[in-house]
Design an enzyme around this catalytic site. Structure first.
Site, PDB file in Angstrom:
ATOM      1  N   LYS A  85      16.266  57.493  43.206  1.00 43.69           N
ATOM      2  CA  LYS A  85      17.182  58.675  43.484  1.00 43.69           C
ATOM      3  C   LYS A  85      18.250  58.234  41.339  1.00 43.69           C
ATOM      4  O   LYS A  85      17.143  57.620  40.788  1.00 43.69           O
ATOM      5  CB  LYS A  85      18.614  58.252  43.789  1.00 43.69           C
ATOM      6  N   TYR A 138      36.568  56.240  14.085  1.00 46.27           N
ATOM      7  CA  TYR A 138      38.054  56.473  14.767  1.00 46.27           C
ATOM      8  C   TYR A 138      39.176  55.710  15.019  1.00 46.27           C
ATOM      9  O   TYR A 138      38.815  55.256  15.762  1.00 46.27           O
ATOM     10  CB  TYR A 138      37.648  57.467  15.938  1.00 46.27           C
TER      11      TYR A 138
HETATM   12  C1  LIG Z   1      21.679  53.198  46.584  1.00 46.26           C
HETATM   13  C2  LIG Z   1      21.073  52.699  47.349  1.00 46.26           C
HETATM   14  C3  LIG Z   1      20.064  52.230  47.867  1.00 46.26           C
HETATM   15  C4  LIG Z   1      18.946  50.785  46.971  1.00 46.26           C
HETATM   16  O1  LIG Z   1      20.555  50.309  45.956  1.00 46.26           O
HETATM   17  P1  LIG Z   1      20.434  49.190  45.497  1.00 46.26           P
HETATM   18  O2  LIG Z   1      21.123  48.306  45.500  1.00 46.26           O
HETATM   19  O3  LIG Z   1      20.048  49.463  43.716  1.00 46.26           O
HETATM   20  O4  LIG Z   1      18.972  47.888  45.217  1.00 46.26           O
HETATM   21  C5  LIG Z   1      19.557  51.516  49.103  1.00 46.26           C
HETATM   22  N1  LIG Z   1      20.128  51.983  50.083  1.00 46.26           N
HETATM   23  C6  LIG Z   1      21.287  53.441  50.009  1.00 46.26           C
HETATM   24  C7  LIG Z   1      22.117  53.902  51.220  1.00 46.26           C
HETATM   25  C8  LIG Z   1      21.915  53.558  48.489  1.00 46.26           C
HETATM   26  O5  LIG Z   1      22.031  54.590  49.051  1.00 46.26           O
END
Ligand SMILES: *Cc1c(COP(=O)(O)O)cnc(C)c1O
Length: 375
Positions: free
Chosen positions: A38, A257
């Site tokens: 993702k 800034y």
């Molecule tokens: C993002 C996610 C993962 C992966 O988690 P990591 O901590 O990045 O390994 C696995 N399962 C679900 C449901 C997630 O949302």
């Protein structure tokens, strides 16, 4: 993007990515090892990361949105792609048309998917998410336990039963054991459906809650799944900015800034061509006086650790390079922002956030250089 047109160079090591996937697979004790890709494969690029993972042997991918699923599907035909965020109303046709599977997380989603399958006369696959403590997505445990008796379960193919850890990176958090127990109970009520609970850190828990499939994300991209202990993963991402200008500032001069950083003595400042618009967090800004030991942004210049000076601005940040080797200080020279001791976890910590946010924020103004393509 050619190097001379970019403010920074993002290096992504696909060999390390594939090696991390294999090392997680070897730890997963015979469970299938999927990959969570993702958020553009945690910033590394779906189009590059997914084929590299598929070539390493990965057969199942998880994304958050249907649009990402399409990209993963195109990058790795003949693999399984799940959409974690579930089924939005009216989107079942999209999933079916593109051969991607929803992770169904509520009764209305299950009913809509079942109705769609009946209308098509096809028992399409989907995952079912049961919430064991996150209170974010998923059926309640009660609903999960009652699932076996529901007629909708016959209308589609439940291909995966899953839940998600609240804090598996906290090895001793008692919630982990409770979630494992609850998930095992739901699984026993639904025999025959492959089960999945572990994210990256979950793979490393002493209980080894690997079930039938593990879902690592962060660790694939080099993040430490075992905070507090040595990182077992290989670094995947490196980031270099470039020096745009160098200047000396005198005692009492301010940098950036709002003049929030004040030179306690004569200091040399490098202005670097990366800012918060590139995803480098503004929260890594360094207020205060030069020489103060604050856990704020840090860069490596000629291998020498150099603290940030002043506020990270949109397209630039300033680094106190007074101690850096002279040979590394010239217009156009590289400045390491992620790399070596500046791991994604360390950069996250220094910005008051987590490495996940550093990776997924990586901007699109960098020249992206991929090495070790598995294709
Ligand atoms: C993002 C996610 C993962 C992966 O988690 P990591 O901590 O990045 O390994 C696995 N399962 C679900 C449901 C997630 O949302």
């Amino acid at each position: 993007m050619p190097e001379e047109a970019a403010g920074g160079i993002l290096r992504i090591d696909l060999t390390a990515l594939a090696s991390n996937w294999r090392s997680l697979r070897d730890r997963a004790g015979g469970a299938e090892t999927a990959a969570v890709v993702k958020a553009n494969a945690y910033g590394t690029g779906i189009e590059e990361a997914v084929p590299a993972l598929a070539a390493a042997g990965c057969r199942t991918f998880f994304v958050a949105h249907p649009g990402e699923a399409l990209r993963a599907r195109n990058a790795a035909p003949r693999t399984t792609v799940y959409v974690l965020n579930g089924l939005l109303p009216g989107s079942a046709g999209f999933y079916a048309a593109h051969d991607v599977r929803p992770v169904l997380g509520s009764w209305p989603e299950i009913e809509e998917w079942a109705a769609f399958c009946r209308s098509q006369g096809r028992r399409l696959e989907a995952a079912i998410h049961v919430d064991t403590g996150m209170n974010r997505l998923g059926l309640t445990v009660g609903e999960g336990l009652a699932l076996a008796a529901r007629p909708e379960l016959k209308d589609f193919t439940p291909a995966l039963l899953m839940s998600h850890f609240v804090g598996a990176e906290e090895r001793d958090n008692p919630l982990n054991a409770r979630q494992i127990e609850t998930f095992a109970a739901v699984r026993n009520a639904l025999p025959g459906i492959p089960a999945s609970l572990a994210n990256s850190s979950g793979i490393f828990l002493p209980q080894k809650p690997h079930f039938d499939l593990v879902r690592p994300g962060y660790a694939l991209y080099g993040g430490n799944p075992t905070p507090g202990a040595e990182n077992p993963m290989r670094a995947v991402v490196g980031l270099e900015g470039r020096i745009v200008q160098l200047r000396w500032v005198e005692t009492g001069d301010t940098v950036g800034y709002n003049g929030r950083w004040i030179a306690g003595e004569r200091r040399r400042i490098a202005t670097v061509s990366v800012g918060y618009a590139d995803g480098y967090p503004r929260s890594a800004s360094a207020p205060g006086r030069s020489g103060e030991a604050l856990a704020t942004g840090m860069a490596l210049v000629g291998g020498h650790p150099c603290p940030f000076a002043g506020t990270v601005s949109m397209d630039l940040l300033a680094v106190d390079v007074t101690g850096a080797p002279e040979g590394a200080l010239a217009r156009g020279e590289p400045v390491t922002l992620i790399g070596g001791p500046l791991t994604v976890d360390e950069v996250g910590r220094r910005a008051g956030t987590i490495g996940y946010e550093i990776l997924t924020g990586l901007g699109d103004r960098y020249r992206r250089v991929y090495t070790g393509s598995a294709r």
